[in-house]
Design a protein around this motif. Sequence first.
Motif, PDB file in Angstrom:
ATOM      1  N   ILE A  84      -8.386  -8.015   7.668  1.00 49.85           N
ATOM      2  CA  ILE A  84      -7.492  -8.938   6.977  1.00 49.85           C
ATOM      3  C   ILE A  84      -6.168  -8.228   6.753  1.00 49.85           C
ATOM      4  O   ILE A  84      -6.128  -7.009   6.588  1.00 49.85           O
ATOM      5  N   ILE A 107      -3.283  -7.303   4.399  1.00 49.49           N
ATOM      6  CA  ILE A 107      -3.111  -7.226   2.946  1.00 49.49           C
ATOM      7  C   ILE A 107      -1.768  -6.595   2.578  1.00 49.49           C
ATOM      8  O   ILE A 107      -1.192  -5.823   3.356  1.00 49.49           O
ATOM      9  N   THR A 149      -3.110 -10.626  -0.584  1.00 54.24           N
ATOM     10  CA  THR A 149      -3.000 -10.887   0.848  1.00 54.24           C
ATOM     11  C   THR A 149      -1.530 -10.868   1.253  1.00 54.24           C
ATOM     12  O   THR A 149      -0.638 -11.070   0.424  1.00 54.24           O
ATOM     13  N   THR A 189       5.177  -9.955  -0.595  1.00 56.35           N
ATOM     14  CA  THR A 189       4.000 -10.424   0.145  1.00 56.35           C
ATOM     15  C   THR A 189       4.312 -11.604   1.061  1.00 56.35           C
ATOM     16  O   THR A 189       3.428 -12.087   1.758  1.00 56.35           O
ATOM     17  N   PHE A 246      -8.451 -13.178  -5.388  1.00 57.82           N
ATOM     18  CA  PHE A 246      -7.667 -13.229  -4.158  1.00 57.82           C
ATOM     19  C   PHE A 246      -6.300 -13.790  -4.524  1.00 57.82           C
ATOM     20  O   PHE A 246      -6.187 -14.935  -4.956  1.00 57.82           O
ATOM     21  N   GLY A 305      -1.772 -13.187  -3.651  1.00 60.18           N
ATOM     22  CA  GLY A 305      -0.945 -13.072  -2.458  1.00 60.18           C
ATOM     23  C   GLY A 305       0.476 -12.731  -2.773  1.00 60.18           C
ATOM     24  O   GLY A 305       0.786 -12.271  -3.859  1.00 60.18           O
ATOM     25  N   PRO A 342      -3.502 -16.642  -0.059  1.00 58.22           N
ATOM     26  CA  PRO A 342      -4.836 -16.346   0.462  1.00 58.22           C
ATOM     27  C   PRO A 342      -5.340 -17.366   1.488  1.00 58.22           C
ATOM     28  O   PRO A 342      -6.034 -17.000   2.429  1.00 58.22           O
ATOM     29  N   GLN A 368      -5.331 -16.991   5.305  1.00 59.05           N
ATOM     30  CA  GLN A 368      -6.333 -16.139   5.950  1.00 59.05           C
ATOM     31  C   GLN A 368      -7.728 -16.515   5.443  1.00 59.05           C
ATOM     32  O   GLN A 368      -8.474 -15.669   4.954  1.00 59.05           O
ATOM     33  N   LEU A 413     -11.384 -14.032   4.320  1.00 57.62           N
ATOM     34  CA  LEU A 413     -11.668 -14.102   2.883  1.00 57.62           C
ATOM     35  C   LEU A 413     -13.001 -14.790   2.617  1.00 57.62           C
ATOM     36  O   LEU A 413     -13.723 -14.391   1.694  1.00 57.62           O
TER      37      LEU A 413
END
Length: 169
Positions: free
Chosen positions: A5, A7, A27, A42, A71, A73, A76, A79, A83
Amino acid sequence: MEGSIRIAGTVGESIVDGPGFRYTLFTQGCPHHCPGCHNPQTHDFAGGRDMELEALLRDMCKNPLVKGVTFSGGEPFCQPEPLYRLAVELKKKGKHLMAYSGYTFEELLELPDPFVKKLLSQLDLLVDGRFIEAERNIELRFRGSENQRVLDVPRSLAEQAPVWAEQYR
């Protein structure tokens, strides 16, 4: 568990990203670009780094005091497949799961990726809706602006409509 993933980072011990003592995964990548976002670093989908799911799961479970995982970001739900895989394993270990999303619950149900609904099915709580700077309120629990909701996801899915988690109203 195979896969990786993208991140932005992690916080191994948090008390501000959901109820109790939690691990927070940020994320990388967000389509919303909300003005005043708390995590603008992000937003870029090319930013951050890839991390193997197995290594991430180990890191999330190494502290026995951590009872939940959040979770965040980024977004999230950009993705959802990795997840979801992570969420299934975390649920097996008894972790409380929460996610933040700039999408509303209703918008998430409309997204075509089947892993969005699968990921939702693993969550206990969802903070939904874009951050709106004009509605910013630092006194709200686990949310940044008045428009955002803290939803009881199992009840919301059962009713196919958003249901507030009453203790966070």
